[in-house]
Scaffold this active site. Structure first.
Site, PDB file in Angstrom:
ATOM      1  N   ALA B 341       0.821  -1.170   0.117  1.00 60.28           N
ATOM      2  CA  ALA B 341      -0.121   0.361   0.116  1.00 60.28           C
ATOM      3  C   ALA B 341       0.657   0.596   0.196  1.00 60.28           C
ATOM      4  O   ALA B 341       0.576   2.247  -0.461  1.00 60.28           O
ATOM      5  CB  ALA B 341      -1.140  -0.147   1.327  1.00 60.28           C
ATOM      6  N   TRP B 344       2.328   1.479  -3.634  1.00 56.03           N
ATOM      7  CA  TRP B 344       1.083   2.334  -4.262  1.00 56.03           C
ATOM      8  C   TRP B 344       1.489   3.993  -4.370  1.00 56.03           C
ATOM      9  O   TRP B 344       0.881   4.205  -5.925  1.00 56.03           O
ATOM     10  CB  TRP B 344      -0.158   1.140  -3.990  1.00 56.03           C
ATOM     11  CG  TRP B 344      -1.388   2.141  -4.538  1.00 56.03           C
ATOM     12  CD1 TRP B 344      -1.390   1.854  -6.238  1.00 56.03           C
ATOM     13  CD2 TRP B 344      -2.141   3.092  -4.799  1.00 56.03           C
ATOM     14  NE1 TRP B 344      -2.434   2.145  -6.604  1.00 56.03           N
ATOM     15  CE2 TRP B 344      -2.804   3.399  -5.599  1.00 56.03           C
ATOM     16  CE3 TRP B 344      -2.604   3.828  -3.114  1.00 56.03           C
ATOM     17  CZ2 TRP B 344      -3.820   4.106  -5.397  1.00 56.03           C
ATOM     18  CZ3 TRP B 344      -3.460   4.962  -2.873  1.00 56.03           C
ATOM     19  CH2 TRP B 344      -4.428   4.924  -4.349  1.00 56.03           C
ATOM     20  N   HIS B 345       1.579   4.738  -2.824  1.00 54.21           N
ATOM     21  CA  HIS B 345       1.641   5.865  -2.972  1.00 54.21           C
ATOM     22  C   HIS B 345       2.543   6.711  -3.886  1.00 54.21           C
ATOM     23  O   HIS B 345       2.196   7.994  -4.145  1.00 54.21           O
ATOM     24  CB  HIS B 345       1.282   6.617  -1.548  1.00 54.21           C
ATOM     25  CG  HIS B 345      -0.166   6.384  -0.892  1.00 54.21           C
ATOM     26  ND1 HIS B 345      -0.161   4.603  -0.545  1.00 54.21           N
ATOM     27  CD2 HIS B 345      -1.097   6.756  -1.528  1.00 54.21           C
ATOM     28  CE1 HIS B 345      -1.903   5.208  -0.132  1.00 54.21           C
ATOM     29  NE2 HIS B 345      -2.376   5.992  -1.098  1.00 54.21           N
ATOM     30  N   GLY B 346       4.243   6.025  -4.254  1.00 48.25           N
ATOM     31  CA  GLY B 346       5.000   6.520  -4.592  1.00 48.25           C
ATOM     32  C   GLY B 346       5.966   5.660  -4.463  1.00 48.25           C
ATOM     33  O   GLY B 346       5.988   4.167  -3.969  1.00 48.25           O
ATOM     34  N   PHE B 515      -1.176   9.885  -7.950  1.00 52.21           N
ATOM     35  CA  PHE B 515      -0.501   8.497  -6.873  1.00 52.21           C
ATOM     36  C   PHE B 515      -1.576   7.889  -8.428  1.00 52.21           C
ATOM     37  O   PHE B 515      -2.540   7.697  -8.859  1.00 52.21           O
ATOM     38  CB  PHE B 515      -1.967   8.028  -5.650  1.00 52.21           C
ATOM     39  CG  PHE B 515      -1.134   8.923  -4.817  1.00 52.21           C
ATOM     40  CD1 PHE B 515       0.308   9.086  -4.510  1.00 52.21           C
ATOM     41  CD2 PHE B 515      -2.034   9.600  -4.123  1.00 52.21           C
ATOM     42  CE1 PHE B 515       0.751  10.396  -3.552  1.00 52.21           C
ATOM     43  CE2 PHE B 515      -1.637  10.546  -2.799  1.00 52.21           C
ATOM     44  CZ  PHE B 515       0.002  10.777  -2.590  1.00 52.21           C
TER      45      PHE B 515
END
Lengths: 82, 515
Positions: B341, B344-346, B515
């Site tokens: 997770a 996934w954001h960066g 994102f």
């Protein structure tokens, strides 16, 4: 196997897994009614039911089973499919 | 096109709505096609070239889905198609999202020289539409997505209210709505409620989030020169900005969809009122939590638990009380899910730290629950309490705030600077904000609203604007806050929308677009 006997066996599994003999299940019982029935124990519950009835749930079905009535229905459906 | 731009508000939306209500008179498939066309225009407006990318992705995944369903008799072939489908989706995502950050990293270590002019622009919403479609492929394999038509599928993926930043939808909740003829008509109630929710979402963005955004930028632009008070003001403002920006966006999406009689799942349910981290994740970016649970946490936890059962090891509470049981059944799936997770954001390491922090919080929360285990009180099952004791809310919020430092700072070094400034390792006393008192006032008002008032979805809960039920439905004691079609509410929503539209000028991007 009928609804009654599945419910009885499920009650046994719940008591054993949650370490609590006071649990009484009905078709209307949901995850909100039983304090221990949280996401952490949910997966154990699924697997315990699988091994008791000799069935296998799809991963996608796991989230749908947050109340006892659905549990019983799916167990009955899967058992007859075997 | 941004929801908070005049182009969208004054031209695109009115045209799409009028066209839609004309089309539903001809037939519901025509109306669907109209919405697909509008959604593609909405997406292509920003970078037309990426429209091709989106279309290819949809064509590819729909075809893969068809093949997966056709090969259900042959498990191995089906698995190979599914695996290649997921891999190709992830490769596309990696190329646009991670390749260049990683190459830059190599360049810094003198291992690789990036050619001049090389680089890519992140296609808007790519992680959102990739995620939705990977979920769809997995469900095709499970036999849960049979009979999906191409037009329905395309609308499910592209429908403009959710295309760029969610909520992350599930085909099983959208397709039945598309198939239902009742959806394709004008419904005065849905239209009114949708418009009101959209206006409130817009106000949250243009009046509140954009204001905090100024403070946040001022603070982060002077990161090395902040006093402790500045650092706190900056981080608290960021925390408010993130909530109002993203929940405002989600409400705009929910409101827009409702104009077309489509219901989305809820995405925010007053997360800062949570009394534990587990609860926080059930109330913050709820559709992401659901997605992660469905496709990452559950499969891993199931795999581990089945393995344990197979080997005759205890599961459930007796198993969790053992170290190996807790580590394998809770800690491992949690860390696995939250690390992914985070990434996934960066691409930065700071996102990894953010994910790990939340994994630790969740694990501590689970241990806490195991220790404080109460026997099931038969008659009074513990219901989630609207007034969780204040200290629990405070501890939860501070943990979330601490993780947000890593979430916002461009690097780990900057995060550490921010932390040390906040805990008092700064000799500066000057204040970089022109009107510090005003900043504190805004923050205080922000907290009062966030903690002390019902959220938008609760205000409208009687009208069922979302698919999912909220944890805390509306309490009758707060009848004053319950929206109803009355002159009082017409004035309130009218004033809010007027202020929101006046605030549009800047038309700044939403935080979750990257994102």
């Amino acid at each position: 196997m009928d609804q009654e006997s599945v419910l009885k066996q499920l009650t046994g599994i719940f008591r054993e897994l949650f370490d609590d003999d006071s649990i009484e299940l009905t078709s209307e019982t949901t995850a909100a009614d039983i304090a221990e029935w949280d996401s952490m124990n949910h997966v154990s519950l699924i697997v315990a039911v699988e091994s008791r009835f000799g069935i296998k749930f799809q991963t996608a079905e796991v989230e749908d089973l947050k109340n006892v009535g659905d549990f019983v229905a799916l167990v009955l459906k899967k058992s007859t499919q075997k | 096109m941004l929801f908070n731009s005049f182009l969208f508000l004054l031209l695109f939306l009115p045209l799409v709505l009028s066209g839609y209500f004309l089309c539903v008179r001809i037939g519901h498939r025509v109306a669907m096609a109209w919405l697909v066309g509008a959604s593609l225009l909405f997406y292509g407006w920003w970078t037309p070239a990426y429209l091709i990318l989106l279309c290819c992705s949809i064509l590819f995944n729909y075809t893969a889905g068809v093949f997966i369903q056709k090969t259900s008799a042959n498990g191995r072939v089906q698995m190979i198609i599914l695996a290649s489908g997921i891999t190709l989706n992830l490769l596309l995502l990696c190329y646009y999202k991670y390749l260049f950050p990683i190459l830059h990293w190599f360049e810094k270590l003198d291992l690789y020289l990036i050619p001049a002019n090389a680089g890519v622009l992140l296609p808007l919403g790519i992680s959102f539409f990739t995620f939705t479609q990977i979920g769809y492929l997995i469900d095709c394999k499970a036999g849960l997505a049979s009979g999906r038509r191409f037009l329905d599928y395309t609308l499910f993926v592209t429908f403009f209210p959710h295309l760029i930043a969610g909520p992350i939808l599930h085909h099983r909740e959208m397709m039945p709505q598309f198939e239902n003829r009742e959806t394709w008509r004008f419904d005065l109630n849905n239209f009114t409620v949708g418009l009101c929710i959209f206006s409130i979402g817009l106000a949250k963005k243009t009046i509140v989030a954009d204001r905090f955004s100024d403070y946040v930028n001022t603070g982060f632009n002077a990161l090395g020169q902040l006093s402790s008070a500045d650092a706190w003001m900056t981080m608290l403002s960021y925390s408010m900005q993130l909530y109002f920006d993203f929940s405002g966006y989600s409400e705009m999406a929910i409101g827009l969809a409702l104009l077309f009689n489509i219901r989305f799942p809820a995405n925010f349910d007053s997360p800062y009122k949570s009394g534990s981290i587990i609860e926080f994740w059930q109330r913050w970016h709820m559709t992401l939590t659901r997605y992660l649970n469905l496709y990452l946490y559950n499969p891993v936890a199931l795999w581990v638990t089945r393995l344990r059962t197979h080997r005759g090891m205890p599961v459930g509470r007796p198993g969790l009380k053992t170290l190996s049981g807790f580590l394998s059944m809770v800690a491992f799936p949690t860390v696995f899910t939250m690390v992914l997770a985070g990434i996934w954001h960066g691409a930065g390491l700071q996102f990894l730290i953010w994910g790990l922090l939340h994994a630790c919080y969740l694990i501590i929360n689970h241990i806490w629950r195991l220790i404080l285990h109460k026997k099931n009180a038969k008659n009074s099952p513990e219901k989630p309490n609207w007034f969780s004791p204040l200290w629990k809310i405070a501890v939860t919020y501070c943990s979330v705030l601490f993780a947000q430092i890593f979430f916002r700072c461009p690097s780990i070094t900057d995060s550490l600077t921010m932390i040390s400034t906040m805990i008092g390792h700064s000799h500066r006393t000057s204040v970089i904000f022109d009107h510090p008192l005003l900043v504190w006032t805004y923050i205080t008002v922000g907290f009062l609203v966030v903690l002390g008032t019902p959220n938008t979805l609760q205000v409208f809960s009687k009208w069922e604007p979302t698919l999912s039920k909220l944890q805390n439905p509306f309490s009758e004691k707060l009848a004053l806050f319950q929206w109803k079609p009355s002159i009082f509410w017409a004035v309130v929503v009218g004033v809010v929308s007027a202020l929101a539209i006046l605030g549009v000028g800047g038309a700044t991007e939403f935080l979750y677009f990257r994102f």
